[in-house]
Design a protein around this motif. Structure first.
Motif, PDB file in Angstrom:
ATOM      1  N   GLU A 161       0.820  -1.206   0.000  1.00  0.00           N
ATOM      2  CA  GLU A 161       0.000   0.000   0.000  1.00  0.00           C
ATOM      3  C   GLU A 161       0.858   1.262   0.000  1.00  0.00           C
ATOM      4  O   GLU A 161       0.522   2.239  -0.676  1.00  0.00           O
ATOM      5  N   LEU A 162       1.979   1.232   0.705  1.00  0.00           N
ATOM      6  CA  LEU A 162       2.869   2.399   0.658  1.00  0.00           C
ATOM      7  C   LEU A 162       3.410   2.609  -0.753  1.00  0.00           C
ATOM      8  O   LEU A 162       3.539   3.733  -1.232  1.00  0.00           O
ATOM      9  N   ALA A 163       3.719   1.493  -1.406  1.00  0.00           N
ATOM     10  CA  ALA A 163       4.247   1.616  -2.766  1.00  0.00           C
ATOM     11  C   ALA A 163       3.149   2.055  -3.726  1.00  0.00           C
ATOM     12  O   ALA A 163       3.316   3.013  -4.484  1.00  0.00           O
ATOM     13  N   TYR A 164       2.016   1.354  -3.691  1.00  0.00           N
ATOM     14  CA  TYR A 164       0.986   1.594  -4.700  1.00  0.00           C
ATOM     15  C   TYR A 164       0.261   2.909  -4.470  1.00  0.00           C
ATOM     16  O   TYR A 164       0.106   3.715  -5.376  1.00  0.00           O
ATOM     17  N   PHE A 165      -0.210   3.123  -3.231  1.00  0.00           N
ATOM     18  CA  PHE A 165      -0.978   4.341  -2.969  1.00  0.00           C
ATOM     19  C   PHE A 165      -0.083   5.509  -2.582  1.00  0.00           C
ATOM     20  O   PHE A 165      -0.427   6.662  -2.801  1.00  0.00           O
ATOM     21  N   GLY A 166       1.043   5.206  -1.952  1.00  0.00           N
ATOM     22  CA  GLY A 166       1.914   6.288  -1.499  1.00  0.00           C
ATOM     23  C   GLY A 166       2.871   6.766  -2.584  1.00  0.00           C
ATOM     24  O   GLY A 166       3.402   7.866  -2.493  1.00  0.00           O
ATOM     25  N   GLY A 167       3.074   5.931  -3.594  1.00  0.00           N
ATOM     26  CA  GLY A 167       3.999   6.323  -4.645  1.00  0.00           C
ATOM     27  C   GLY A 167       5.452   6.295  -4.211  1.00  0.00           C
ATOM     28  O   GLY A 167       6.316   6.891  -4.861  1.00  0.00           O
ATOM     29  N   TYR A 168       5.745   5.576  -3.132  1.00  0.00           N
ATOM     30  CA  TYR A 168       7.123   5.527  -2.651  1.00  0.00           C
ATOM     31  C   TYR A 168       7.908   4.442  -3.388  1.00  0.00           C
ATOM     32  O   TYR A 168       7.350   3.438  -3.828  1.00  0.00           O
ATOM     33  N   THR A 169       9.226   4.638  -3.496  1.00  0.00           N
ATOM     34  CA  THR A 169      10.072   3.580  -4.061  1.00  0.00           C
ATOM     35  C   THR A 169      10.237   2.481  -3.003  1.00  0.00           C
ATOM     36  O   THR A 169      10.009   2.714  -1.809  1.00  0.00           O
ATOM     37  N   HIS A 170      10.634   1.314  -3.445  1.00  0.00           N
ATOM     38  CA  HIS A 170      10.753   0.201  -2.494  1.00  0.00           C
ATOM     39  C   HIS A 170      11.824   0.505  -1.443  1.00  0.00           C
ATOM     40  O   HIS A 170      11.724   0.062  -0.301  1.00  0.00           O
ATOM     41  N   THR A 171      12.829   1.270  -1.840  1.00  0.00           N
ATOM     42  CA  THR A 171      13.863   1.662  -0.889  1.00  0.00           C
ATOM     43  C   THR A 171      13.275   2.562   0.190  1.00  0.00           C
ATOM     44  O   THR A 171      13.566   2.405   1.386  1.00  0.00           O
ATOM     45  N   GLU A 172      12.445   3.517  -0.225  1.00  0.00           N
ATOM     46  CA  GLU A 172      11.798   4.398   0.744  1.00  0.00           C
ATOM     47  C   GLU A 172      10.860   3.596   1.646  1.00  0.00           C
ATOM     48  O   GLU A 172      10.798   3.824   2.862  1.00  0.00           O
ATOM     49  N   VAL A 173      10.147   2.646   1.052  1.00  0.00           N
ATOM     50  CA  VAL A 173       9.242   1.818   1.837  1.00  0.00           C
ATOM     51  C   VAL A 173      10.017   1.055   2.904  1.00  0.00           C
ATOM     52  O   VAL A 173       9.585   0.969   4.058  1.00  0.00           O
ATOM     53  N   ALA A 174      11.164   0.524   2.537  1.00  0.00           N
ATOM     54  CA  ALA A 174      11.983  -0.217   3.503  1.00  0.00           C
ATOM     55  C   ALA A 174      12.337   0.686   4.680  1.00  0.00           C
ATOM     56  O   ALA A 174      12.255   0.288   5.844  1.00  0.00           O
ATOM     57  N   GLY A 175      12.696   1.925   4.351  1.00  0.00           N
ATOM     58  CA  GLY A 175      13.036   2.861   5.410  1.00  0.00           C
ATOM     59  C   GLY A 175      11.839   3.163   6.307  1.00  0.00           C
ATOM     60  O   GLY A 175      11.951   3.203   7.529  1.00  0.00           O
ATOM     61  N   MET A 176      10.686   3.353   5.676  1.00  0.00           N
ATOM     62  CA  MET A 176       9.504   3.736   6.440  1.00  0.00           C
ATOM     63  C   MET A 176       9.004   2.604   7.337  1.00  0.00           C
ATOM     64  O   MET A 176       8.405   2.844   8.384  1.00  0.00           O
ATOM     65  N   LEU A 177       9.252   1.385   6.918  1.00  0.00           N
ATOM     66  CA  LEU A 177       8.768   0.239   7.702  1.00  0.00           C
ATOM     67  C   LEU A 177       9.881  -0.397   8.530  1.00  0.00           C
ATOM     68  O   LEU A 177       9.693  -1.472   9.111  1.00  0.00           O
ATOM     69  N   ASP A 178      11.035   0.288   8.574  1.00  0.00           N
ATOM     70  CA  ASP A 178      12.171  -0.250   9.328  1.00  0.00           C
ATOM     71  C   ASP A 178      12.554  -1.644   8.882  1.00  0.00           C
ATOM     72  O   ASP A 178      12.843  -2.523   9.717  1.00  0.00           O
ATOM     73  N   LEU A 179      12.519  -1.862   7.593  1.00  0.00           N
ATOM     74  CA  LEU A 179      12.918  -3.158   7.053  1.00  0.00           C
ATOM     75  C   LEU A 179      14.356  -3.082   6.568  1.00  0.00           C
ATOM     76  O   LEU A 179      14.822  -2.018   6.181  1.00  0.00           O
ATOM     77  N   PRO A 180      15.056  -4.213   6.581  1.00  0.00           N
ATOM     78  CA  PRO A 180      16.390  -4.208   5.970  1.00  0.00           C
ATOM     79  C   PRO A 180      16.297  -3.761   4.516  1.00  0.00           C
ATOM     80  O   PRO A 180      15.332  -4.116   3.814  1.00  0.00           O
ATOM     81  N   VAL A 181      17.322  -3.030   4.089  1.00  0.00           N
ATOM     82  CA  VAL A 181      17.332  -2.561   2.705  1.00  0.00           C
ATOM     83  C   VAL A 181      17.197  -3.757   1.768  1.00  0.00           C
ATOM     84  O   VAL A 181      17.855  -4.767   1.924  1.00  0.00           O
ATOM     85  N   GLY A 182      16.323  -3.653   0.807  1.00  0.00           N
ATOM     86  CA  GLY A 182      16.177  -4.736  -0.158  1.00  0.00           C
ATOM     87  C   GLY A 182      15.045  -5.685   0.163  1.00  0.00           C
ATOM     88  O   GLY A 182      14.619  -6.453  -0.700  1.00  0.00           O
ATOM     89  N   THR A 183      14.548  -5.648   1.402  1.00  0.00           N
ATOM     90  CA  THR A 183      13.470  -6.599   1.732  1.00  0.00           C
ATOM     91  C   THR A 183      12.109  -6.107   1.276  1.00  0.00           C
ATOM     92  O   THR A 183      11.208  -6.911   1.048  1.00  0.00           O
ATOM     93  N   ALA A 184      11.952  -4.793   1.166  1.00  0.00           N
ATOM     94  CA  ALA A 184      10.635  -4.287   0.802  1.00  0.00           C
ATOM     95  C   ALA A 184      10.230  -4.780  -0.578  1.00  0.00           C
ATOM     96  O   ALA A 184       9.073  -5.127  -0.806  1.00  0.00           O
ATOM     97  N   LYS A 185      11.181  -4.815  -1.499  1.00  0.00           N
ATOM     98  CA  LYS A 185      10.800  -5.226  -2.849  1.00  0.00           C
ATOM     99  C   LYS A 185      10.302  -6.670  -2.865  1.00  0.00           C
ATOM    100  O   LYS A 185       9.401  -7.013  -3.643  1.00  0.00           O
TER     101      LYS A 185
END
Lengths: 204, 244
Positions: A161-185
């Motif tokens: 939802e952050l990616a689709y509705f928020g328009g964030y890149t997967h890298t930004e999503v990882a940051g926003m959800l405190d995920l390791p870099v690369g896991t959001a994708k």
């Protein structure tokens, strides 16, 4: 999308239920539009404009810009209708893909601060949902989608939802959800696969 | 990028930055599995729009319909032939002489006489310089094929350069689902030499061996061209080359 038909009241798949308004054949309308048939395009607009505008305004947020982007989206649909390839996806999927791309392009090129400004929501509310028969049937489908999204893990759903509705890149999503870099994708991809299989779309 | 395929989901929801998007799109050009997956994931993503549908203001409809009245839709894209392949030269059945009695006037303008064709270069498949080179060759031959509807196809051939281009003028688009295909005739065999894109004026360089060809032909085939290595569709023109 074939599944975007209202759930019929009787078991026969061919007979729409009482008061149902089935979507017109979007593929046919696209084909006619590609040949310059403005009347067909107007029908197409009437059938899909709420989905297009709704998606754009959700991503872009600013209603004035959302209207501009929606206008651009429909112009591109008109220009490229003849290039829609039925083998690759449904007509609705195709034109919502155009809408999403344009909305994300706009929101990223707009000032970043505006998008992330929490107070923005107070001053800029999207147009209230119009409760027409069409909208009522759209909400039946929307319920089906929300149910499908419920079957995702919470991380998959949030990332998607952050990616689709928020328009964030997967890298930004990882940051926003405190995920390791690369896991959001991966979460996004897994969530989409789950959504696809649950909704039964994508012609697999 | 260690695992480029892993970007397919993010790509499907426009969640790549410009650099990654460019990288992934390069990858997509070579990976049918990813193309197929991206298509299906885009379908999935699009269902999410259902949950946020909102009626736009009525004035937007007026603006959209006014916009489209001033813009013409783009024609469909005809799949391009890939680069020249030896397989194109596989032997074909005899071209029946009866079929060669095709359309209209063929004006052979002789060796060295290049006719100026005032075409617009809007959808050239070959660069002007390649065409100019052929037309400037000492041994250029020009063959003009006129059709009943007033369109023309002009073929320039240079034996010394072993090149030929065909230039169309006022050509109607091929009917939907069809495409014009150009052939080079060798003895009694027709060898596929290229597809004509849609558009009234196009320049297409022929693939193959024009220097040794006996002539050329134009047929109307299904989209993508004949798949059998020989003409299957209607013959529109067959022209013999003047042998130097």
């Amino acid at each position: 999308m074939d599944h975007i038909r209202p759930v019929p009241d009787d078991p026969s798949p061919e007979t729409p239920g009482e008061g149902a308004s089935a979507l017109p054949d979007l593929g046919e309308l696209l084909k006619l539009s590609g040949r310059g048939d403005q009347g067909a395009f107007a029908q197409l607009y009437d059938a899909v404009s709420a989905r297009v505008f709704g998606l754009v305004v959700r991503v872009v947020r600013d209603p004035a810009q959302a209207e501009e982007v929606t206008q651009e989206v429909f112009l591109e649909i008109w220009r490229t209708a003849g290039r829609y390839d039925p083998g690759r996806g449904s007509p609705l999927g195709w034109l919502l893909t155009i809408a999403h791309r344009k909305a994300v392009d706009r929101v990223r090129s707009a000032e970043a601060a505006t998008r992330r400004d929490a107070s923005y929501h107070q001053h800029n509310q999207p147009v209230a949902h119009d409760v027409t028969a069409e909208a009522a049937h759209a909400s039946l489908e929307a319920r089906r989608v929300r149910t499908a999204l419920d079957s995702l893990t919470s991380v998959q759903r949030e990332a998607l939802e952050l990616a689709y509705f928020g328009g964030y890149t997967h890298t930004e999503v990882a940051g926003m959800l405190d995920l390791p870099v690369g896991t959001a994708k991966t979460r996004i991809r897994d969530g989409l696969i789950r959504l696809r299989d649950t909704m039964g779309v994508g012609g697999r | 990028m260690t695992d480029i395929h892993a970007l397919s989901g993010a790509y499907a929801v426009d969640a790549l930055d410009d650099l990654e998007r460019a990288q992934f799109e390069r990858h997509l050009a070579e990976c049918p599995a990813c193309r197929s997956e991206v298509d299906s994931l885009r379908e999935a993503a699009a269902t999410m729009a259902e949950t946020v549908a909102v009626e736009p203001p009525p004035a937007l409809r007026d603006r959209v319909l006014a916009d489209i009245a001033t813009v013409r839709p783009l024609p469909p894209v005809v799949p391009e032939q890939s680069a020249p392949e030896p397989v194109r030269r596989r032997p074909a059945r005899r071209w029946l002489p009866g079929l060669a009695a095709a359309a209209a006037v063929v004006a052979v303008l002789g060796v060295g006489a290049a006719v100026v064709q005032p075409w617009e270069d809007e959808t050239s498949q070959t660069t002007p310089s390649a065409v100019d080179r052929i037309r400037a060759a000492d041994d250029v031959q020009t063959y003009v094929q006129q059709f009943e509807d007033g369109s023309t196809a002009t073929l320039y051939r240079s034996v010394s350069l072993n090149q030929a281009v065909i230039a169309t003028s006022d050509m109607a688009d091929a009917p939907e689902g069809r495409v014009y295909e150009v052939w080079l005739q060798h003895d009694d065999r027709m060898v596929a030499a290229g597809l004509m894109p849609d558009g009234p004026s196009n320049v297409v360089e022929l693939v193959g061996d024009p220097a040794t060809a006996d002539g050329f032909g134009i047929t109307l085939e299904a989209d993508g061209g004949s798949t059998t290595g020989e003409p299957e569709g209607d013959v529109l023109a067959v022209v013999e080359f003047e042998q130097t």
